[in-house]
Design a protein around this motif. Structure first.
Motif, PDB file in Angstrom:
ATOM      1  N   GLY A 129     -47.179  20.052  25.030  1.00  0.00           N
ATOM      2  CA  GLY A 129     -48.491  20.040  25.669  1.00  0.00           C
ATOM      3  C   GLY A 129     -48.436  19.623  27.127  1.00  0.00           C
ATOM      4  N   PRO A 130     -49.620  19.491  27.721  1.00  0.00           N
ATOM      5  CA  PRO A 130     -49.671  19.168  29.139  1.00  0.00           C
ATOM      6  C   PRO A 130     -49.409  17.695  29.417  1.00  0.00           C
ATOM      7  CG  PRO A 130     -51.899  19.348  28.272  1.00  0.00           C
ATOM      8  CD  PRO A 130     -50.970  19.685  27.130  1.00  0.00           C
TER       9      PRO A 130
ATOM     10  N   LYS B  82     -42.590  17.183  37.238  1.00  0.00           N
ATOM     11  CA  LYS B  82     -42.641  16.946  35.793  1.00  0.00           C
ATOM     12  C   LYS B  82     -41.849  15.674  35.480  1.00  0.00           C
ATOM     13  CE  LYS B  82     -43.189  21.804  34.454  1.00  0.00           C
ATOM     14  NZ  LYS B  82     -42.591  22.951  33.690  1.00  0.00           N
TER      15      LYS B  82
ATOM     16  N   ARG C  35     -42.201  13.396  33.428  1.00  0.00           N
ATOM     17  CA  ARG C  35     -42.008  12.959  32.031  1.00  0.00           C
ATOM     18  C   ARG C  35     -40.555  13.133  31.572  1.00  0.00           C
ATOM     19  NH1 ARG C  35     -45.104  17.651  28.413  1.00  0.00           N
ATOM     20  NH2 ARG C  35     -45.749  18.894  30.206  1.00  0.00           N
TER      21      ARG C  35
ATOM     22  N   ASP D 266     -49.740  23.822  37.621  1.00  0.00           N
ATOM     23  CA  ASP D 266     -48.742  24.397  36.725  1.00  0.00           C
ATOM     24  C   ASP D 266     -47.618  23.398  36.454  1.00  0.00           C
ATOM     25  OD1 ASP D 266     -48.419  24.849  39.437  1.00  0.00           O
ATOM     26  OD2 ASP D 266     -47.888  26.959  39.241  1.00  0.00           O
TER      27      ASP D 266
ATOM     28  N   ALA E 216     -47.476  21.755  32.832  1.00  0.00           N
ATOM     29  CA  ALA E 216     -46.986  22.479  31.652  1.00  0.00           C
ATOM     30  C   ALA E 216     -45.642  21.932  31.170  1.00  0.00           C
ATOM     31  CB  ALA E 216     -46.842  23.962  31.998  1.00  0.00           C
TER      32      ALA E 216
ATOM     33  N   ASN F 263     -42.783  27.003  36.599  1.00  0.00           N
ATOM     34  CA  ASN F 263     -42.847  28.190  35.752  1.00  0.00           C
ATOM     35  C   ASN F 263     -41.931  28.093  34.535  1.00  0.00           C
ATOM     36  OD1 ASN F 263     -43.754  30.876  35.183  1.00  0.00           O
ATOM     37  ND2 ASN F 263     -41.874  31.705  36.111  1.00  0.00           N
ATOM     38  N   GLY F 264     -41.676  26.868  34.049  1.00  0.00           N
ATOM     39  CA  GLY F 264     -41.021  26.794  32.750  1.00  0.00           C
ATOM     40  C   GLY F 264     -39.749  25.985  32.622  1.00  0.00           C
TER      41      GLY F 264
ATOM     42  N   TRP G 253     -47.214  29.257  32.493  1.00  0.00           N
ATOM     43  CA  TRP G 253     -46.566  30.211  31.583  1.00  0.00           C
ATOM     44  C   TRP G 253     -47.105  30.073  30.164  1.00  0.00           C
ATOM     45  CZ3 TRP G 253     -43.939  28.498  27.297  1.00  0.00           C
ATOM     46  CH2 TRP G 253     -43.640  27.123  27.258  1.00  0.00           C
TER      47      TRP G 253
END
Lengths: 352, 352, 352, 352
Positions: free
Chosen positions: C30-31, C242, C244, D11, D14, D210-211, D326
């Motif tokens: 999840g986000p 990101k 996390r 984004d 995500a 993007n992932g 994504w």
């Protein structure tokens, strides 16, 4: 302490030579285009190109630290390291100027003897410095102080060998010439024989210690380096708007060999001083006196006595430093020696 | 082009005032301790503290760019940004000096009218600058040029308001005083009324444009800033060894109000010049002439005519800039106006 | 060369521990708010404050070089110098990172024995460094590598004394903890006993060498330093969007003492390896093996033999470096020792 | 506020794609040489050279800011300036990273419309930037964000023209590809058509948005630039010791076109979202939605309502920013649109 009447603390304590003052007065007439577009500033190129027997680019700056550090910033990438002796002024006495202007380059030390690194020691340090290894600051330039911080000079042959080592490893070659005039006089050689002839890239050309007020010059032997220094100097706050006053000092300094005459006087005074002091009981010269600096062990009573006499000198861990200047007279030298003899407990002797 | 005989290209084209040259000669006697330990350098503190009615720390430097950029480096962290007008010299004309000495801080522009940013516009820009947001360079200082790059001055009340905005947001306050003497004369106010009284942290005190050879000063109003500037200046290559020659210029510049007399002459010449030129057909003043700079639209035939007459001026996109100096005479002004009238197709008129 | 099957070249050659991989999978759902605003990142503060028994600020970064150099940039002015041992990673192996992020500060070396500088030697170097002298880079911080680059550790009492020396001179105190877990295990002491209890300012907390993928942390013990590091990290490109995935590694690394268990395995393997190898003829340990690094003289036939066996090791001027990791097994150690014995010309002995 | 269940704030909110997680697990086996000497890291060169149809050098880094700022540091001298749009991420959101790594270079803004600067506007700004004038930071590079900060893309033809302008003035050409996959999908063109074919020097190749977890790449199209970046990255603390974990993410991201599939999903979700929201009363799209970002004016009751629903979005001065990723599903888009309609006072409509 009494006021200092004879100041051997540093050659920076000396005033400016009358010829330099006259030059300032001479150019202080009428308008002149700013930022080096005036005739006096433009004449620098010819003056110095003639001096070095090749085309050079000349950039006046206000201090020797500026000359060294800004010059070196054009000779190293920010991830580079500059090889120099462990007694080099750029390492010990410029508060990290080279690190600032280079964007964080390092200095790597080569152990010096009497202020001089040897070409062999330099070669060994470079070979172990990790050229091509990503984890290591990359060797980029060699910086050599021709009239060293210990009062010695490099023989021409050793400068040549050091230049060869630099070239062999693909490094730039820089000379700190804070006392270049004194060194040339000591070596009895021409300016070009220790610079352009040996593939030098940039010379920090000192004059303030030897008779000007506040003018040093970066002398560049390669056009591409000169081109980028234009901008590096501007953003370093080192491009005088009224550049005629810097240029006039430098042109007058060279004219008619004034610079060499002034240096010869300083060297000669240091030689006489060393000859006189070495005969004082307890005084021992730590380094051979080759230019205008003298390093000596000296009994405390002599040091304190000279200071009480109003004679300025530099206390060091291992004794004293005394520096003569263009204006140090025979009488002053005799007086200092005489007082030292007295404080040292001997008669005044032949110098008095 | 003929040689330039009257140079209005910049006030940097002017020579040094005779009083300044005399001061150099006066201190050029005997030894003096280097790096600011001489009496002349030590006297700066008293000279300037008296001038500003409070204790200040004075650090001579060789150029205005050095003064601005090194001063600002003590007022911002490397991740900071400095607010200034979009026509500020630090933004347009110093080749990134502030970015260099600050270690990569930014400049954030406040839209200026006639060279002045307003306190309100400044406040708005700061409020939108993202104080406390990790992604944004942090607002750290405000820099204001008192005698602006467009030949205008800030009213004292607006400087006060700008200082309040800076303080409200916790920012340092810096003044570029490249033409501070001209501004004070124009404002008819005291040095302290626009500096110490308003909470200024640092002033770049200019003198080279107004009669010295090559001396500017960083005047610091807070001890903690002064302490770190000692080192910042040293590593910037901005601490003269023979500092007496810089200090003597500055002391003589202040003594007896010389600086204000020189500035008054320059301002007066600009005023007369503007009054004469505005009557030339096709000439239009773009900015009000408040100090010693004049910006004007001017027919090409007048511009080219003046140039052919050996009168130096600065071509700009929108016309010309003309700058008078301490030495611009009434006769020179009259001559320029007369020639402009002639090239503009009118009679010589009352000035000739 | 055959493919390497047992890699003792570096603990960086090891994979990540399964617990760390599981943590990544766990948070990959999840986000989550970016730039550290997610719960996993926020939990770091509690995790580490508990660990050190005091409030700390934790900033994940991607490499140990980033941790060291960015941390140090908050502990020195650009005109400062950082005292460290001459074998410190920041000096030898980070390509000038500290010089970059500090804006051109220097590193000053303290001669190390077995990777450790002594408090007395440090004190002496600081006393001779010219504090307060304008010409010298100013001593600003001490950096100590707790599990040294030579495989030794500092006794707690010596760390305490070094901290006292730093404090006495008004310097900041930084610890390079690239192998802090291994050091703590070797010392048998608590995290706080070598950090917060001793007045440490910042710790570079390593974990990548000991079981994570790519997460290190700057652990800050003072709020004012933490505040400026927020911006220094952002502009260094070291704030993960990101976050996390970095935070999860670090939280899992600490949870239940995983970090110490992993380090104990690595230390234990090194101990066994050293005991086995020292019995091979011609092999001599150069340093006492206190953590997970081993330095040894080794006959060329043994070195070459091990390499041909697919055993990775680091050749050095004086012999080899071998580094065990969290995943080095008893069987692997036995195999390496056995092969070394064989290449050294003795029987396989008790380890096989 | 309730916990966020659908996060359109960025984004970056995500998680990582399953294929990327699988790649991490796959390489987490046995030893691997550190600092990029492992097979996975070595494979990057082939992967990316194939992608761009020419030899490239690939350097993984941990953040987009690192990619941009370190890449640019190799494209400008410290006295340079980088031309970019006034909405560029390097200008607005990286806390001065480019200024740091470049050693104090500037950014010069080109006014953008909808996030794009035009080739003509760029040309005009360069022509007025003072190339060759010593007082001005020298234009050195152009940086263009292909999938812009305003959710638009540059047409291939305009990128080509911008490249020509850069080349005409002798500037380097850099592309910020934080959302390069989204841009390529939107343009329907090949990677090489907007990079190598147009003379690009360096691409900041984004993948984290993007992932991937935390991997970006600097893709270099010129060997000389790649060579110096080796050292610049090392001293920036951007060379992972366990590089396999970064390389594995990047290889898996490209493999089989995963990156383009993921971007297509994100773009498609944004398109649907914009179509749905534009029909809500009071909602107005500020920019055309060309990739995966949406900028819209939105009534406060709708914004607040969505937030209360646990839908994350970014408040801006002029409305909101919403960014799909994504993993944004059709159902999530429908839910957001439905809730917006409700808060906006209309029925749920066809999407619900």
């Amino acid at each position: 302490m009494p006021p200092i009447t004879i100041d051997l603390y540093s050659d920076n304590a000396a005033p400016a030579a009358p010829e330099i003052m006259a030059a300032l007065a001479r150019v202080n007439v009428g308008p002149a285009q700013p930022y080096g577009q005036d005739p006096e500033s433009k004449a620098l190129k010819t003056t110095f190109s003639d001096l070095f027997g090749t085309e050079v680019w000349v950039m006046p700056v206000s201090t020797g630290t500026a000359a060294n550090s800004i010059a070196l910033s054009a000779l190293t990438p920010p991830y580079g390291t500059i090889l120099c002796s462990d007694t080099a002024h750029i390492e010990t006495s410029e508060c990290g100027a080279t690190e600032l202007f280079s964007g964080g380059a390092k200095l790597t030390h080569v152990a010096a003897k009497s202020g001089r690194m040897s070409a062999d020691a330099l070669d060994e340090v470079i070979r172990r410095a990790g050229k091509g290894l990503q984890h290591r600051s990359q060797p980029a330039a060699v910086s050599l102080t021709i009239g060293t911080e210990r009062g010695t000079v490099y023989p021409v042959s050793e400068i040549a060998r050091i230049g060869e080592v630099a070239r062999k490893h693909g490094l730039h070659f820089h000379m700190d010439g804070a006392r270049v005039a004194n060194a040339l006089v000591a070596l009895g050689t021409s300016p070009r024989s220790v610079t352009s002839d040996l593939g030098l890239d940039v010379l920090s050309f000192g004059s303030t210690k030897n008779g000007t007020l506040n003018a040093e010059a970066i002398v560049v032997f390669r056009k591409d380096i000169a081109e980028q220094l234009r901008y590096r100097l501007r953003r370093a706050g080192q491009v005088w708007s009224k550049m005629r006053y810097g240029a006039a000092q430098l042109n007058a300094y060279i004219e008619g060999g004034l610079w060499l005459r002034l240096a010869a006087q300083a060297n000669c005074a240091a030689k006489r001083l060393s000859e006189g002091l070495r005969q004082v009981p307890g005084v021992r010269l730590i380094e051979t006196v080759e230019i205008n600096q003298l390093f000596a062990e000296m009994p405390e009573k002599v040091i304190a006595g000279l200071e009480a006499d109003g004679i300025g000198l530099g206390r060091r861990d291992e004794g004293v430093r005394m520096v003569t200047a263009w204006c140090t007279t025979t009488e002053e030298v005799a007086h200092v020696v005489g007082r030292a003899r007295l404080h040292g407990g001997v008669g005044l002797g032949p110098f008095s």
